[in-house]
Structure formats: C-alpha cells, structure tokens
Write an enzyme that holds these catalytic residues in place. Structure first.
Site, PDB file in Angstrom:
ATOM      1  N   LYS A  75     -32.236  79.235  25.301  1.00 31.96           N
ATOM      2  CA  LYS A  75     -31.775  78.267  25.623  1.00 31.96           C
ATOM      3  C   LYS A  75     -32.755  78.087  27.010  1.00 31.96           C
ATOM      4  CE  LYS A  75     -28.439  74.848  25.499  1.00 31.96           C
ATOM      5  NZ  LYS A  75     -27.797  74.292  24.375  1.00 31.96           N
ATOM      6  N   GLY A 118     -15.340  63.172  27.010  1.00 37.76           N
ATOM      7  CA  GLY A 118     -16.637  62.904  26.808  1.00 37.76           C
ATOM      8  C   GLY A 118     -17.110  61.981  25.710  1.00 37.76           C
ATOM      9  N   VAL A 119     -17.417  60.816  26.133  1.00 40.22           N
ATOM     10  CA  VAL A 119     -17.959  59.856  24.953  1.00 40.22           C
ATOM     11  C   VAL A 119     -19.335  59.808  25.072  1.00 40.22           C
ATOM     12  CG1 VAL A 119     -15.985  58.827  23.897  1.00 40.22           C
ATOM     13  CG2 VAL A 119     -16.756  58.059  26.015  1.00 40.22           C
ATOM     14  N   GLY A 120     -20.236  60.841  24.964  1.00 39.80           N
ATOM     15  CA  GLY A 120     -21.820  60.845  25.036  1.00 39.80           C
ATOM     16  C   GLY A 120     -22.192  60.815  23.719  1.00 39.80           C
ATOM     17  N   LYS A 121     -23.333  61.475  23.552  1.00 42.42           N
ATOM     18  CA  LYS A 121     -23.859  61.197  22.206  1.00 42.42           C
ATOM     19  C   LYS A 121     -23.130  61.816  21.039  1.00 42.42           C
ATOM     20  CE  LYS A 121     -27.782  63.656  23.478  1.00 42.42           C
ATOM     21  NZ  LYS A 121     -27.959  63.757  24.857  1.00 42.42           N
ATOM     22  N   VAL A 122     -22.334  63.087  21.141  1.00 38.57           N
ATOM     23  CA  VAL A 122     -21.561  63.508  20.010  1.00 38.57           C
ATOM     24  C   VAL A 122     -20.111  62.835  20.172  1.00 38.57           C
ATOM     25  CG1 VAL A 122     -20.531  65.734  18.926  1.00 38.57           C
ATOM     26  CG2 VAL A 122     -22.871  65.904  20.255  1.00 38.57           C
ATOM     27  N   GLY A 123     -19.525  62.751  21.446  1.00 40.55           N
ATOM     28  CA  GLY A 123     -18.287  62.391  21.441  1.00 40.55           C
ATOM     29  C   GLY A 123     -17.920  61.084  21.002  1.00 40.55           C
TER      30      GLY A 123
HETATM   31  P1  NAD Z   1     -23.923  63.812  26.430  1.00 43.57           P
HETATM   32  O1  NAD Z   1     -24.670  64.158  27.855  1.00 43.57           O
HETATM   33  O2  NAD Z   1     -24.692  62.704  25.691  1.00 43.57           O
HETATM   34  O3  NAD Z   1     -22.635  63.559  26.742  1.00 43.57           O
HETATM   35  C1  NAD Z   1     -21.576  64.192  27.500  1.00 43.57           C
HETATM   36  C2  NAD Z   1     -20.584  62.878  27.883  1.00 43.57           C
HETATM   37  O4  NAD Z   1     -19.690  63.801  28.781  1.00 43.57           O
HETATM   38  C3  NAD Z   1     -21.323  62.167  28.787  1.00 43.57           C
HETATM   39  O5  NAD Z   1     -20.868  60.865  28.580  1.00 43.57           O
HETATM   40  C4  NAD Z   1     -20.775  62.475  30.331  1.00 43.57           C
HETATM   41  O6  NAD Z   1     -20.612  61.369  31.156  1.00 43.57           O
HETATM   42  C5  NAD Z   1     -19.393  62.987  29.905  1.00 43.57           C
HETATM   43  N1  NAD Z   1     -18.740  63.816  31.083  1.00 43.57           N
HETATM   44  C6  NAD Z   1     -19.457  64.790  31.717  1.00 43.57           C
HETATM   45  N2  NAD Z   1     -18.556  65.452  32.524  1.00 43.57           N
HETATM   46  C7  NAD Z   1     -17.495  65.092  32.193  1.00 43.57           C
HETATM   47  C8  NAD Z   1     -16.220  65.342  32.474  1.00 43.57           C
HETATM   48  N3  NAD Z   1     -15.795  66.210  33.712  1.00 43.57           N
HETATM   49  N4  NAD Z   1     -15.027  64.690  32.138  1.00 43.57           N
HETATM   50  C9  NAD Z   1     -15.371  63.767  31.360  1.00 43.57           C
HETATM   51  N5  NAD Z   1     -16.713  63.521  30.597  1.00 43.57           N
HETATM   52  C10 NAD Z   1     -17.529  63.914  31.143  1.00 43.57           C
HETATM   53  O7  NAD Z   1     -24.152  65.252  25.792  1.00 43.57           O
HETATM   54  P2  NAD Z   1     -23.814  65.377  24.019  1.00 43.57           P
HETATM   55  O8  NAD Z   1     -25.202  65.523  23.375  1.00 43.57           O
HETATM   56  O9  NAD Z   1     -22.909  64.145  23.694  1.00 43.57           O
HETATM   57  O10 NAD Z   1     -23.069  66.766  24.111  1.00 43.57           O
HETATM   58  C11 NAD Z   1     -21.879  67.128  24.579  1.00 43.57           C
HETATM   59  C12 NAD Z   1     -21.452  68.497  24.356  1.00 43.57           C
HETATM   60  O11 NAD Z   1     -21.435  68.961  22.981  1.00 43.57           O
HETATM   61  C13 NAD Z   1     -22.292  69.510  25.310  1.00 43.57           C
HETATM   62  O12 NAD Z   1     -21.385  70.392  25.990  1.00 43.57           O
HETATM   63  C14 NAD Z   1     -23.292  70.015  24.557  1.00 43.57           C
HETATM   64  O13 NAD Z   1     -23.877  71.043  25.061  1.00 43.57           O
HETATM   65  C15 NAD Z   1     -22.463  70.219  23.352  1.00 43.57           C
HETATM   66  N6  NAD Z   1     -23.247  70.253  22.248  1.00 43.57           N
HETATM   67  C16 NAD Z   1     -23.985  69.188  21.579  1.00 43.57           C
HETATM   68  C17 NAD Z   1     -24.910  69.022  20.525  1.00 43.57           C
HETATM   69  C18 NAD Z   1     -25.835  68.006  20.294  1.00 43.57           C
HETATM   70  O14 NAD Z   1     -26.336  67.959  19.406  1.00 43.57           O
HETATM   71  N7  NAD Z   1     -25.901  66.759  20.948  1.00 43.57           N
HETATM   72  C19 NAD Z   1     -24.953  70.147  19.661  1.00 43.57           C
HETATM   73  C20 NAD Z   1     -24.138  71.112  20.068  1.00 43.57           C
HETATM   74  C21 NAD Z   1     -23.576  71.291  21.198  1.00 43.57           C
END
Ligand code: NAD
Length: 355
Positions: free
Chosen positions: A79, A180-185
């Site tokens: 990483k 968390g409703v980012g990329k995955v959520g």
């Molecule tokens: P992202 O940055 O797109 O989304 C994260 C979301 O969480 C954002 O909307 C952010 O505002 C929100 N957030 C941050 N802190 C917060 C809190 N304290 N309370 C509520 N919301 C909060 O990231 P992502 O790509 O969606 O990844 C989400 C998680 O999944 C991360 O931990 C990442 O390491 C893990 N993950 C992602 C992938 C991937 O393919 N993207 C793969 C494996 C694991």
C-alpha cells in the site's frame, strides 16, 4: 528507522519518498511478496503527522496481503500513502514524482486507487511507471474499482444474511445502514434501494448526502453515526474510514450483521470478540471488499470486466466457506479468515522457493 519498523511489524520493505519540488511526501509499504508482486492502492490523505501515515500504511499493506491471499490472487500485499490534502496538494508534478518512486521498486509494488485518488490520477502516475493499475478504461485500465467492490460486498452480505437468518430473504424485508456514501457506499446504497431494501445512510460530507438524496430512491439520512447505529438495522455496512467499530459503537449497534467495504473496520483486536459476544456476525472486511483489487488485478493481463466479475462472484463462496470453517473449528470468522490467508501465504512461499 524504516528498517526497524519493518522488522518489528513483519513488513518486507518500507520506503519513505520525499521530492521537495513537488512537495511529495509519501510512504510505500510492502508487507509480503510471498504470492507475487505487492498490489495495493495509494491513499492521498491529510494525515496530521508522518507517524499517523506510517501506522496507516503498515496496517493497510498487511490487510492487502491477507485480502489478496484469500481472494486467490497471485499477488502480495502493499500500500502507499501520500501525505497531503488531495484537493489542495495534488498536481501532475507530485503524481509523476510518486510514479518515479513506484517505478524505482521495479515491480515489487504495483499501485492502484484508494481514498483520495482516482483513475485519472493513476493515468498520470502511469506516465512514469509501468506498475500501475486502476487506470481509465479509455486507456485500457480497469477504471473505478468501486464497481466490483460494491458487487463483492453485496455478495458477502447475502452470505452473512443466510448464515444468520437461514436465507437472505426478500430485499424489502431488509434494513441496511451504510456509513459513507462515497464511491463504494453510494453504489451499494443505490443497488440495495433499487432492489427494495430500506437504506439509511450517514456521511460527513454534505455533497455526498445531497447526491444520495437526489439519486437513491427512498434513501433515509441519519444525522450522525449514533443515529445510524441505533436505527432498527439488519445490516451495518461501514464504507467510510477504518476503525469505526470500537467498544462504544459496538454497544450501540442494532444490526445482526456487519458487512461493508471499509478497510480495517475493527479499531483493535478486541473488537471482534465484542461483536461475537453480542451475537453480531462480522463478515471480515478484507474478504468481502476484495472485489476492487480483483478488478484492478485483472488489468495486469489486459482488462476484461466479464472475467473480473466472474472472479469477484467467488466472494460469495469464500465468505460462506469462512463461516463454515469458523463453525467447524469453533472460532470467529475473522480468525477463520486469517488462518486461511496465512496458510496460503506460508504454503506457497515455501513452494515458490523450490527451484
Ligand atoms: P470514498 O472516499 O469515495 O468515500 C468515502 C466516503 O466516506 C466519503 O463520502 C466521505 O465523506 C465519507 N466519510 C469519511 N469519514 C466519514 C465519517 N467519519 N463518517 C461518515 N462518513 C465519512 O472512498 P471509497 O472508495 O468509497 O472507499 C470507502 C472505504 O472502502 C474505504 O475505507 C476504502 O479503503 C474501502 N475500500 C474501497 C475500495 C474501492 O474499490 N474503492 C476497495 C476496498 C476497500
């Protein structure tokens, strides 16, 4: 200092990267190359200090080794973290400087996207390094890994639901809380809501909430984490940062299943037992969130979404197998998962030293 840390933590290699002109400060950690090159994303995050960044990258790279091992990939775990605010500090110069460091490791480490980095950034890093995945689909890359990450988490949820309730049941009977409703959520929430489940979300970013409200049918918004945890939930899906589950949050949780995308969801090693004591089934994070790394790993041989999706479909079987092994060996699922991953790393490391 890096050598000492590396020895104590079990990592093979830890590289501190400084490039003053671009302002790059990054750390690349390789936990293991026992199964192959160490693949894991680059997190771009405003860490308060270098120590915090180091602690994060050591933990995350170890998690990647376990994730890649249990996903059946011929890849080790690594990483990278870039210290800084991605909105302010990201530049072509900085990303290319980072790419030079990735290239200098000659393929021992392969990078990808993580929090704060996107396919367009990997396209820039790839101008300096051959060891980059998660590039844009137009350039032959795997694109946004959230696609198969969300897919895998859904499969893990189904396997966990079947374990707890005997069957996953009709979607409209299920109540899912997503932090968390980012990329995955966001993808997870939208798919579940479209299937008819009740979806309650919480995010600290108002823009993420506005998008969820606009694009996810019937989504409910919890004003804070406590409101989400104590809502009447079947499943809690952590999809924000790591460490959300601790003594306080576990005691408030109403859900019977924890299954989400975030890496390192448990604040420390005592939390798995707390969940177990409360009768909450924990689907180990690195098992169910492996869809993303499966997606980007496919890029190494020329990306094919159909092939990668088939491989990610196995997350359902692997999650079931972990629950089965856990029950048979009378251990928690996190212990069963770690045993399987460690055995594969140890066995193949031994075989791969034979000429
Ligand atoms: P992202 O940055 O797109 O989304 C994260 C979301 O969480 C954002 O909307 C952010 O505002 C929100 N957030 C941050 N802190 C917060 C809190 N304290 N309370 C509520 N919301 C909060 O990231 P992502 O790509 O969606 O990844 C989400 C998680 O999944 C991360 O931990 C990442 O390491 C893990 N993950 C992602 C992938 C991937 O393919 N993207 C793969 C494996 C694991």
């Amino acid at each position: 200092a890096a050598g000492v840390l590396s020895r104590e933590s079990g990592h093979e290699q830890v590289v501190f990267c400084h490039e003053p002109r671009s302002g790059l400060r990054a750390i690349i950690a390789i936990y293991s190359t026992a199964l192959g090159p160490a693949l894991g994303g680059t997190r771009f995050y405003p860490y308060a200090c270098e120590e915090d960044a180091l602690a994060d990258v050591l933990e995350l790279s170890k998690g990647m080794a376990y994730k890649n091992a249990i996903a059946g990939l011929d890849l080790g775990g690594g990483k990278a973290v870039i210290i800084g605010d991605p909105e302010r500090d990201k530049s072509e110069m900085l990303l290319r400087a980072f790419g030079r460091f990735v290239q200098s490791l000659a393929g021992r480490y392969i990078t990808a996207c993580d929090i704060g980095t996107f396919s367009a950034d990997m396209d820039v890093v790839a101008r300096e390094s051959s060891y980059v995945t998660g590039r844009s689909t137009e350039l032959g890359g795997a694109g946004d890994s959230a696609v198969l990450t969300a897919h895998g988490v859904l499969l893990g949820m189904r396997a966990a639901g079947e374990q707890v309730w005997g069957r996953w049941g009709a979607p409209w009977q299920r109540r899912i809380g997503i932090q968390g409703v980012g990329k995955v959520g966001f993808r997870l929430a939208r798919t579940l809501a479209e299937e008819g489940a009740t979806v309650i979300v919480h995010d600290v970013d108002q823009r993420a909430l506005d998008r969820a409200r606009a694009e996810i049918p019937g989504v409910q918004i919890a004003p804070d984490l406590d409101a989400l945890l104590t809502a009447d939930l079947d499943v809690f899906a952590p999809c924000a940062m790591g460490g959300v589950l601790d003594e306080r949050t576990v005691s408030r949780l109403s859900a019977r299943v924890v299954c989400g995308a975030a890496n390192n969801q448990l604040a420390d090693e005592t939390v798995a037992k707390l969940l177990d004591d409360r009768g909450i089934l924990y689907a180990p994070d690195y098992v169910v969130n492996a869809g993303g790394v499966i997606q980007v790993a496919d890029e190494i041989g020329g990306f094919d979404l159909v092939r990668a999706t088939k491989r990610a479909d196995r997350i359902y079987d692997v999650t079931r197998e972990i629950f089965r092994r856990g029950a048979a060996d009378r251990v928690r699922p996190d212990v069963a998962a770690a045993r399987i991953a460690e055995a594969r790393m140890a066995d193949l490391a031994a075989v791969r030293t034979v000429h």
